[in-house]
Write a protein that holds these residues in place. Sequence first.
Motif, PDB file in Angstrom:
ATOM      1  N   LEU A   8      -7.964  -3.875   5.691  1.00 17.91           N
ATOM      2  CA  LEU A   8      -7.361  -4.899   4.833  1.00 17.91           C
ATOM      3  C   LEU A   8      -7.250  -6.205   5.616  1.00 17.91           C
ATOM      4  O   LEU A   8      -7.486  -7.283   5.097  1.00 17.91           O
ATOM      5  N   PHE A   9      -6.855  -6.076   6.879  1.00 21.39           N
ATOM      6  CA  PHE A   9      -6.767  -7.225   7.790  1.00 21.39           C
ATOM      7  C   PHE A   9      -6.610  -6.688   9.214  1.00 21.39           C
ATOM      8  O   PHE A   9      -6.414  -5.489   9.416  1.00 21.39           O
ATOM      9  N   SER A  52      -5.921 -12.011  11.389  1.00 20.54           N
ATOM     10  CA  SER A  52      -4.928 -12.667  10.558  1.00 20.54           C
ATOM     11  C   SER A  52      -3.937 -13.454  11.421  1.00 20.54           C
ATOM     12  O   SER A  52      -3.458 -14.514  11.034  1.00 20.54           O
ATOM     13  N   ARG A 116       1.605 -10.092   5.081  1.00 16.46           N
ATOM     14  CA  ARG A 116       0.149 -10.094   5.010  1.00 16.46           C
ATOM     15  C   ARG A 116      -0.248  -8.990   4.041  1.00 16.46           C
ATOM     16  O   ARG A 116       0.136  -7.830   4.251  1.00 16.46           O
ATOM     17  N   HIS A 117      -0.993  -9.350   2.994  1.00 18.76           N
ATOM     18  CA  HIS A 117      -1.366  -8.383   1.953  1.00 18.76           C
ATOM     19  C   HIS A 117      -0.074  -7.716   1.465  1.00 18.76           C
ATOM     20  O   HIS A 117       0.860  -8.419   1.109  1.00 18.76           O
ATOM     21  N   ASP A 118      -0.001  -6.395   1.467  1.00 19.58           N
ATOM     22  CA  ASP A 118       1.232  -5.736   1.031  1.00 19.58           C
ATOM     23  C   ASP A 118       2.007  -5.186   2.224  1.00 19.58           C
ATOM     24  O   ASP A 118       2.612  -4.112   2.150  1.00 19.58           O
ATOM     25  N   GLU A 186       5.969  -3.013  -0.581  1.00 14.92           N
ATOM     26  CA  GLU A 186       5.347  -3.367   0.701  1.00 14.92           C
ATOM     27  C   GLU A 186       5.630  -2.320   1.779  1.00 14.92           C
ATOM     28  O   GLU A 186       6.727  -1.762   1.840  1.00 14.92           O
TER      29      GLU A 186
END
Length: 281
Positions: A8-9, A52, A116-118, A186
């Motif tokens: 995802l990152f 990120s 960051r993202h979830d 999250e």
Amino acid sequence: MSSADLPLFRFGIIADPQYAAIEPQAEMGRYYAHSLAKVGAAIETFNGEELSFVMTLGDIIDRDFNSFDDILPVYEKLRHEAHFLLGNHDFGVAPEYLEKVVERVGMPAPYYSFKRHDYRFIVLNGNEVSTFATPEGHPLNRLGHERLAALSAAGAGNAHAWNASLSDEQFAWLSGEIEQAKAAGEKVIVMNHFPVYPPCEHDMWDRERIVELLASQANVVAYLNGHNHVGNYGKVAGCHFVNFKGVVDTESENTFAIVDVYPDRMEIRGFGREDSRTLPY
């Protein structure tokens, strides 16, 4: 490669550069001045990846406020966001500079969170209640001396002046952040300078309540720290506790990591002396 195989990152990790323009303490294996080149080399590697952010897990310097003038410019070469948290040695400065450290390093606050993202990253100030981060006579300094004395009287293995603890206010904030993350769907990764698990002499004075909180929350997947330079790893319930190794140690070998975050795991890619690990959740 399908998208399912891609993280995802990713983010980078550096722990304990502990830079100072002083002679090495070879008997302790600490080469303070060498950390400029080591951090620079880590940043070169980071710049070759899509990250990120990069987090430094405290002890940016070993002592002296002007040490920041040497090491922080090294981070200006980083093409990614640089995040910091503070360690005990970052407060090894003259008393008049204690309240200026957070601002000098460019942190938004002594403790904070970002997403960051979830994923919610919760960044702690493990030095808050201590004998070193506030001037003598400050209420938190007095409380630090009281907590250390109580632990010493109990014969606790982590009863050392180089460790510290959270205020009750920050602990309540941590709990609230985890609850907010849960409501938002999250996952949580907590970052701090000091370890809390597995038990060792470098742990937070209030490690028990921290471990109990994190292990009781299903959305908390990891706790990442430095401070104990040899590194460590443990797991309680669904939470992985990863202690990264210290950059300042050894004359020439580096240590840092890149963490690839997937929906069901984190893959830690260790460089130099750092271990690679898979953390499923």
